[in-house]
Design an enzyme around this catalytic site. Structure first.
Site, PDB file in Angstrom:
ATOM      1  N   ASP A  31       0.916  -1.245   0.055  1.00 42.37           N
ATOM      2  CA  ASP A  31       0.045   0.002   0.175  1.00 42.37           C
ATOM      3  C   ASP A  31       0.946   1.130  -0.066  1.00 42.37           C
ATOM      4  O   ASP A  31       0.686   2.240  -0.620  1.00 42.37           O
ATOM      5  CB  ASP A  31      -1.183   0.005   1.345  1.00 42.37           C
ATOM      6  CG  ASP A  31      -1.863  -1.093   1.073  1.00 42.37           C
ATOM      7  OD1 ASP A  31      -1.989  -1.838   0.214  1.00 42.37           O
ATOM      8  OD2 ASP A  31      -2.718  -1.031   2.067  1.00 42.37           O
TER       9      ASP A  31
ATOM     10  N   TYR B   9       2.327   1.977  -3.285  1.00 40.52           N
ATOM     11  CA  TYR B   9       1.211   2.520  -4.246  1.00 40.52           C
ATOM     12  C   TYR B   9       0.822   4.079  -3.830  1.00 40.52           C
ATOM     13  O   TYR B   9       0.821   4.726  -4.803  1.00 40.52           O
ATOM     14  CB  TYR B   9      -0.227   1.661  -4.124  1.00 40.52           C
ATOM     15  CG  TYR B   9      -1.513   2.001  -4.677  1.00 40.52           C
ATOM     16  CD1 TYR B   9      -1.549   1.873  -6.185  1.00 40.52           C
ATOM     17  CD2 TYR B   9      -2.160   2.876  -4.352  1.00 40.52           C
ATOM     18  CE1 TYR B   9      -2.625   2.087  -6.833  1.00 40.52           C
ATOM     19  CE2 TYR B   9      -3.279   3.390  -4.927  1.00 40.52           C
ATOM     20  CZ  TYR B   9      -3.643   2.881  -6.185  1.00 40.52           C
ATOM     21  OH  TYR B   9      -4.649   3.435  -6.969  1.00 40.52           O
TER      22      TYR B   9
ATOM     23  N   SER C 168     -35.577  -5.600 -17.275  1.00 49.03           N
ATOM     24  CA  SER C 168     -35.585  -6.332 -16.020  1.00 49.03           C
ATOM     25  C   SER C 168     -35.623  -7.711 -16.555  1.00 49.03           C
ATOM     26  O   SER C 168     -35.607  -7.986 -17.780  1.00 49.03           O
ATOM     27  CB  SER C 168     -36.766  -6.116 -15.093  1.00 49.03           C
ATOM     28  OG  SER C 168     -37.745  -6.203 -15.761  1.00 49.03           O
ATOM     29  N   LEU C 169     -35.504  -8.615 -15.477  1.00 52.43           N
ATOM     30  CA  LEU C 169     -35.511  -9.909 -15.977  1.00 52.43           C
ATOM     31  C   LEU C 169     -36.670 -10.788 -15.609  1.00 52.43           C
ATOM     32  O   LEU C 169     -37.283 -10.449 -14.538  1.00 52.43           O
ATOM     33  CB  LEU C 169     -34.356 -10.659 -15.208  1.00 52.43           C
ATOM     34  CG  LEU C 169     -32.963 -10.531 -15.802  1.00 52.43           C
ATOM     35  CD1 LEU C 169     -31.644 -10.948 -14.899  1.00 52.43           C
ATOM     36  CD2 LEU C 169     -32.874 -11.099 -17.142  1.00 52.43           C
TER      37      LEU C 169
ATOM     38  N   LYS D  16     -26.780 -13.658  -9.705  1.00 48.32           N
ATOM     39  CA  LYS D  16     -27.565 -12.226  -9.654  1.00 48.32           C
ATOM     40  C   LYS D  16     -27.393 -11.521  -8.647  1.00 48.32           C
ATOM     41  O   LYS D  16     -27.944 -11.653  -7.513  1.00 48.32           O
ATOM     42  CB  LYS D  16     -29.189 -12.545  -9.787  1.00 48.32           C
ATOM     43  CG  LYS D  16     -29.987 -11.279 -10.050  1.00 48.32           C
ATOM     44  CD  LYS D  16     -31.250 -11.854 -10.571  1.00 48.32           C
ATOM     45  CE  LYS D  16     -31.968 -10.686 -10.860  1.00 48.32           C
ATOM     46  NZ  LYS D  16     -32.354  -9.592  -9.570  1.00 48.32           N
TER      47      LYS D  16
ATOM     48  N   ASP E   9     -27.272  -8.826  -5.741  1.00 48.74           N
ATOM     49  CA  ASP E   9     -28.310  -8.039  -4.919  1.00 48.74           C
ATOM     50  C   ASP E   9     -27.675  -6.614  -4.712  1.00 48.74           C
ATOM     51  O   ASP E   9     -27.383  -6.254  -3.846  1.00 48.74           O
ATOM     52  CB  ASP E   9     -28.727  -8.706  -3.970  1.00 48.74           C
ATOM     53  CG  ASP E   9     -30.009  -8.213  -3.389  1.00 48.74           C
ATOM     54  OD1 ASP E   9     -30.638  -7.437  -4.207  1.00 48.74           O
ATOM     55  OD2 ASP E   9     -30.738  -8.248  -2.289  1.00 48.74           O
TER      56      ASP E   9
ATOM     57  N   ARG F 220     -30.508   2.911 -12.739  1.00 50.47           N
ATOM     58  CA  ARG F 220     -31.233   2.152 -13.638  1.00 50.47           C
ATOM     59  C   ARG F 220     -32.615   3.040 -13.806  1.00 50.47           C
ATOM     60  O   ARG F 220     -33.024   3.107 -14.866  1.00 50.47           O
ATOM     61  CB  ARG F 220     -31.476   0.622 -13.298  1.00 50.47           C
ATOM     62  CG  ARG F 220     -32.611   0.235 -13.944  1.00 50.47           C
ATOM     63  CD  ARG F 220     -32.832  -1.270 -13.561  1.00 50.47           C
ATOM     64  NE  ARG F 220     -33.672  -1.877 -14.591  1.00 50.47           N
ATOM     65  CZ  ARG F 220     -34.954  -1.820 -14.489  1.00 50.47           C
ATOM     66  NH1 ARG F 220     -35.605  -1.120 -13.507  1.00 50.47           N
ATOM     67  NH2 ARG F 220     -35.852  -2.457 -15.226  1.00 50.47           N
TER      68      ARG F 220
ATOM     69  N   TYR G  22     -21.980  -6.737 -15.923  1.00 42.98           N
ATOM     70  CA  TYR G  22     -22.405  -8.046 -16.499  1.00 42.98           C
ATOM     71  C   TYR G  22     -22.965  -7.944 -18.110  1.00 42.98           C
ATOM     72  O   TYR G  22     -23.204  -8.883 -18.580  1.00 42.98           O
ATOM     73  CB  TYR G  22     -23.643  -8.531 -15.743  1.00 42.98           C
ATOM     74  CG  TYR G  22     -24.941  -7.580 -15.474  1.00 42.98           C
ATOM     75  CD1 TYR G  22     -25.547  -7.225 -16.505  1.00 42.98           C
ATOM     76  CD2 TYR G  22     -24.948  -6.791 -14.189  1.00 42.98           C
ATOM     77  CE1 TYR G  22     -26.701  -6.322 -16.321  1.00 42.98           C
ATOM     78  CE2 TYR G  22     -26.135  -5.864 -14.118  1.00 42.98           C
ATOM     79  CZ  TYR G  22     -26.803  -5.774 -15.237  1.00 42.98           C
ATOM     80  OH  TYR G  22     -27.843  -4.777 -15.195  1.00 42.98           O
TER      81      TYR G  22
ATOM     82  N   LYS H 214     -28.418 -17.167 -19.155  1.00 44.78           N
ATOM     83  CA  LYS H 214     -28.505 -16.194 -20.492  1.00 44.78           C
ATOM     84  C   LYS H 214     -28.086 -17.265 -21.813  1.00 44.78           C
ATOM     85  O   LYS H 214     -27.250 -18.030 -21.495  1.00 44.78           O
ATOM     86  CB  LYS H 214     -27.581 -15.213 -20.496  1.00 44.78           C
ATOM     87  CG  LYS H 214     -27.548 -14.115 -19.242  1.00 44.78           C
ATOM     88  CD  LYS H 214     -26.573 -13.014 -19.390  1.00 44.78           C
ATOM     89  CE  LYS H 214     -26.868 -12.192 -17.990  1.00 44.78           C
ATOM     90  NZ  LYS H 214     -25.893 -11.081 -17.699  1.00 44.78           N
TER      91      LYS H 214
ATOM     92  N   CYS I 176     -57.048  -2.381  25.819  1.00 45.77           N
ATOM     93  CA  CYS I 176     -55.746  -2.033  25.175  1.00 45.77           C
ATOM     94  C   CYS I 176     -54.637  -1.591  26.053  1.00 45.77           C
ATOM     95  O   CYS I 176     -54.454  -1.194  27.040  1.00 45.77           O
ATOM     96  CB  CYS I 176     -56.101  -0.360  24.643  1.00 45.77           C
ATOM     97  SG  CYS I 176     -54.943   0.393  23.867  1.00 45.77           S
TER      98      CYS I 176
ATOM     99  N   CYS J  81     -53.811   2.176  26.529  1.00 43.04           N
ATOM    100  CA  CYS J  81     -54.455   3.277  27.213  1.00 43.04           C
ATOM    101  C   CYS J  81     -55.630   2.676  28.393  1.00 43.04           C
ATOM    102  O   CYS J  81     -56.317   3.309  29.206  1.00 43.04           O
ATOM    103  CB  CYS J  81     -55.322   4.163  26.360  1.00 43.04           C
ATOM    104  SG  CYS J  81     -56.615   3.344  25.467  1.00 43.04           S
TER     105      CYS J  81
ATOM    106  N   CYS K 109     -59.261  -1.281  20.035  1.00 42.91           N
ATOM    107  CA  CYS K 109     -59.235  -0.350  21.175  1.00 42.91           C
ATOM    108  C   CYS K 109     -60.242   0.533  21.038  1.00 42.91           C
ATOM    109  O   CYS K 109     -60.438   1.252  19.964  1.00 42.91           O
ATOM    110  CB  CYS K 109     -58.074   0.380  21.429  1.00 42.91           C
ATOM    111  SG  CYS K 109     -57.934   1.779  22.462  1.00 42.91           S
TER     112      CYS K 109
HETATM  113  S1  IVH Z   1     -28.685  -9.177 -17.030  1.00 42.79           S
HETATM  114  C1  IVH Z   1     -31.333  -7.320 -20.364  1.00 42.79           C
HETATM  115  N1  IVH Z   1     -27.049 -10.146 -15.068  1.00 42.79           N
HETATM  116  O1  IVH Z   1     -31.005  -7.679 -12.143  1.00 42.79           O
HETATM  117  C2  IVH Z   1     -30.940  -8.293 -18.952  1.00 42.79           C
HETATM  118  N2  IVH Z   1     -28.603  -8.665 -14.704  1.00 42.79           N
HETATM  119  O2  IVH Z   1     -33.794  -7.988 -12.745  1.00 42.79           O
HETATM  120  C3  IVH Z   1     -30.644  -7.475 -18.087  1.00 42.79           C
HETATM  121  N3  IVH Z   1     -28.613  -8.025 -12.085  1.00 42.79           N
HETATM  122  O3  IVH Z   1     -31.564  -4.679 -13.830  1.00 42.79           O
HETATM  123  C4  IVH Z   1     -30.129  -8.068 -16.786  1.00 42.79           C
HETATM  124  N4  IVH Z   1     -26.876  -9.338 -11.755  1.00 42.79           N
HETATM  125  O4  IVH Z   1     -29.660  -4.729 -12.178  1.00 42.79           O
HETATM  126  C5  IVH Z   1     -28.082  -9.302 -15.572  1.00 42.79           C
HETATM  127  N5  IVH Z   1     -25.667 -10.923 -13.870  1.00 42.79           N
HETATM  128  C6  IVH Z   1     -26.408 -10.204 -14.079  1.00 42.79           C
HETATM  129  C7  IVH Z   1     -27.238  -9.461 -12.920  1.00 42.79           C
HETATM  130  C8  IVH Z   1     -28.113  -8.607 -13.213  1.00 42.79           C
HETATM  131  C9  IVH Z   1     -27.788  -8.626 -11.206  1.00 42.79           C
HETATM  132  C10 IVH Z   1     -29.686  -6.989 -11.799  1.00 42.79           C
HETATM  133  C11 IVH Z   1     -29.728  -5.914 -12.941  1.00 42.79           C
HETATM  134  C12 IVH Z   1     -30.984  -5.964 -13.571  1.00 42.79           C
HETATM  135  C13 IVH Z   1     -31.928  -6.845 -12.707  1.00 42.79           C
HETATM  136  C14 IVH Z   1     -32.769  -7.688 -13.587  1.00 42.79           C
END
Ligand code: IVH
Length: 679
Positions: free
Chosen positions: A43, A46, A92-93, A125, A127, A146, A235, A299, A417, A420, A435
């Protein structure tokens, strides 16, 4: 003068050369440390490199570039996050909760992509919170949340502080102008360390790593953000100019090569059964990761197949999120407490021996009501199975009867209650005991809190703690007492400064003009929330008219059923409520709608909004349009009458032009509202 180990170059050319060397070296070590977790220098060494770079840049400020490693932490506070449009929509998925649903997903894909054994990529995935990073000419230009998928908030200064996000893509990568998608998160251990520190300092801890990450990213001071341990996994690439990839995996490989951090547990499988095996393996393993995941993403690897399969308006057809079953754990019920709600409802709550479930510590769980308690035969001292699914409130699933000895104690709901001491009764077929004392401090406090809430009368500054004091010390006994508070009363309250007292008085005053709809939803009439309040307000313009309405008359209104009608009528019959409304009126709270000016000059016209308006939020603009009889829809079509365009408009503008739809800018819109007529 510090003792410098290095020499400051004499002359700009030499300085420039050294600066370039240093940046390259620092970037290399950044990658080793923050992305690969495999540092090759100490460190101190660096820091020394960074210090040398800083010193030379200070001497030659015009050699500073925005992608220099010294430029991570901005000193300026962010005024307001600007809304920006993503290069392409962040979808979203779709979700699968069991193996069958995964096989269905696979079948759908094979139907549309024949003769191929499908190659799947499985990855955790994460979080955290989704972000889009924009690179131009390899340099990080923008980071955005997003948001609603189409547009998010510009959080660039905050994103730049995250060390695993490169300010510049590596020279040897073909990637240069791209939009990267990734998930910002806070590692578990770092989260715990940070929370421990906060507790030590008497600060409120964050509930879980995800909240900590999303709260941090939206902090307006990048200096604070820089101190919080955020990280990222990238991702996908949504836009790229260079590079011709055939598979998702190739794309990920190139991202890695460009110094974008990707997850290490990404695997390829052929056929869904192999995928399922891997997912099952991870059900337990996932809890040992240093970051939280809320499932795995599957995927289709082949990009041509991805394209062929396409997307619905919400999610791609070539990917799915597999959600693991909710976490369940057993724990012991230490005690059962009874909470009193706004309407006097008594709710039994289990006080648990704290357990860690899906990332949060659970120490309480609602037991709902008397009947539920009996049905599940829950006793104090019982071992119970507790479940928490996602964001949902923890539930007691069942009692582990095998663990019973004779130490468990049955619990009966009190007939008084607990706050009171008034009678607590069950009326008709109500499952809850209530109550009966409307002046009960527990009820009063919550009614006041509800009245002052942002989406109701919006009295900023009237928080839970202050209400507690005001009620306990006898300043307020009902909603209408809020309007009799004096600035001096507030100043008596401990720790309330002159400025906040003044502000609160101001906000109380302003709330008087919120209008009938808000008043109705604020009164806490059973079944009358925001929506029913707006339905009622559409039909009646004064509270007196509602007060006089018969049950049958109310029932004739669309969306008002017998239950709501009954509740409204009985509320307005009650002596106490009649006098409450009287008092509120006397205190200047407006309970009628002025409809005279609301000439419906936009009657039936269809509007679409695009881009950011300066003066109004999107919700506000829509509300105004609807107030004058117009309608707001989200996409442009042949039926659209007008498109209102703000800054950075999206593809809707292009489409509107193509269709020859009338286009207004914000000024035109303002003028239309002022003139109350369309040009
Ligand atoms: S792919 C078009 N891969 O999950 C496909 N999403 O519910 C886009 N997320 O908005 C999503 N890890 O914020 C993808 N390995 C991963 C992910 C991921 C987390 C989140 C992402 C997305 C949400 C979808």
């Amino acid at each position: 003068m510090p003792n410098l180990e290095f020499k400051i170059p004499q002359g700009k050319n030499i300085a420039e050369k050294r600066i370039k060397e240093l940046r390259k070296e620092i970037r290399y070590h950044n990658k080793k440390y923050y992305i690969e977790s495999n540092p090759v220098i100490s460190d101190d060494e660096y820091d020394e490199l960074l210090r040398e770079l800083e010193t030379i840049e200070k001497e030659f400020p015009d050699l500073i570039t925005e992608d220099s490693p010294t430029q991570r932490i901005g000193s300026e506070e962010i005024d307001e996050f600007e809304v920006v449009e993503h290069k392409s929509k962040m979808l979203s998925l779709d979700k699968a909760f069991n193996h069958e649903q995964l096989r269905d997903f696979d079948n759908r894909i094979r139907k549309n992509w024949k003769d191929h054994k499908i190659e799947y990529i499985v990855e955790p995935k994460i979080d955290g919170l989704g972000v889009a990073l924009l690179y131009e000419d390899k340099v990080l230009k923008r980071g955005a949340t997003r948001g609603d998928g189409a547009r998010g908030e510009d959080i660039t200064p905050n994103v730049k502080t995250i060390k695993s996000i490169p300010l510049k893509l590596s020279e040897n990568s073909i990637l240069s102008d791209i939009e990267v998608r990734g998930e910002i998160y806070m590692p578990r251990t770092a989260f715990k360390r940070m929370n421990d520190k906060r507790l030590e300092k008497g600060k409120e801890p964050f509930a879980n790593p995800r909240n900590a990450a999303s709260g941090t990213v939206r902090t307006k001071d990048p200096q604070i953000v820089a101190k919080r341990p955020l990280d990222i996994f990238c991702y996908s690439l949504s836009n790229y100019n260079n590079g011709d990839f055939e598979t998702h995996l190739e794309k990920m490989k190139e991202m890695k090569n460009a110094n974008l951090k990707t997850n290490e547990h990404i695997e390829k499988f052929v056929g869904i059964e192999e995928v399922i095996k891997y997912l099952d393996e991870w059900e337990e393993k996932k809890d040992n990761l240093d970051y939280e995941i809320d499932g795995m993403v599957i995927k289709v690897n082949n990009l041509e197949a991805q394209e062929r399969l396409g997307s619905t308006t919400h999610h791609p057809r070539w990917a799915i999120a597999y959600k693991y079953p909710p976490m369940r754990k057993t724990t012991k019920i230490r005690n059962i407490e009874v909470m009193v709600g706004r309407t006097g409802k008594l709710t039994p709550v289990a006080i648990l021996e704290p357990i860690h479930l899906s990332g949060t510590t659970v120490s309480r769980a609602s037991l709902h009501n008397e009947d539920e308690l009996k049905r599940k035969d829950i006793r104090i001292g019982d071992t119970v199975l507790v479940e928490k699914a996602g964001e949902i409130i923890p539930q007691v699933i069942k009692v582990v009867k095998e663990n019973r000895d004779d130490s468990q104690k049955e619990f009966n709901m009190p007939h008084k209650c607990p706050v009171c001491g008034a009678k607590a009764k069950r009326f008709n077929d109500d499952v809850a005991r209530r109550c009966v004392n409307a002046q009960c401090p527990a009820q009063v406090k919550q009614r006041i809190e509800h009245w002052g809430a942002r989406e109701v009368m919006n009295i900023k500054g009237l928080g839970t703690k202050l209400i507690d004091r005001l009620v306990s010390e006898g300043y307020i006994k009902s909603i209408s007492d809020i309007y009799e508070l004096q600035e001096n009363d507030l100043k008596q309250i401990e720790r309330m400064g002159q400025k906040s007292a003044y502000k609160l008085m101001n906000n109380i005053e302003k709330s008087k003009n919120q209008g009938l709809e808000k008043v109705l939803s604020g009164l806490g009439i059973t079944y009358v929330g925001q929506h029913v309040a707006s339905v009622l307000t559409e039909h009646y313009d004064t509270i007196d008219k509602i007060q006089k309405a018969e049950k049958e008359e109310l029932e004739r209104i669309d969306e008002i059923g017998p239950k709501i009608a009954e509740s409204v009528v009985s509320f307005f019959k009650e002596e106490k409520n009649i006098s409450l409304i009287q008092e509120l009126k006397q205190n200047g709270v407006k309970m009628e709608e002025e409809r005279i000016e609301l000439e419906q000059f936009l009657d039936g016209k269809k509007f679409v909004l695009t881009g950011a308006l300066g003066e109004y939020s999107r919700a506000e603009a829509s509300e105004i349009i609807e107030k004058y009889g117009g309608r707001v829809t989200s996409s442009v079509s042949g039926k659209t009458d007008y498109v209102i365009v703000g800054e950075n408009p999206g593809s809707k503008l292009t489409k509107a032009r193509k269709l020859g739809i009338n286009i207004f800018n914000e000024q035109d819109f303002r003028k239309i509202l002022d003139d109350k007529s369309l040009p």
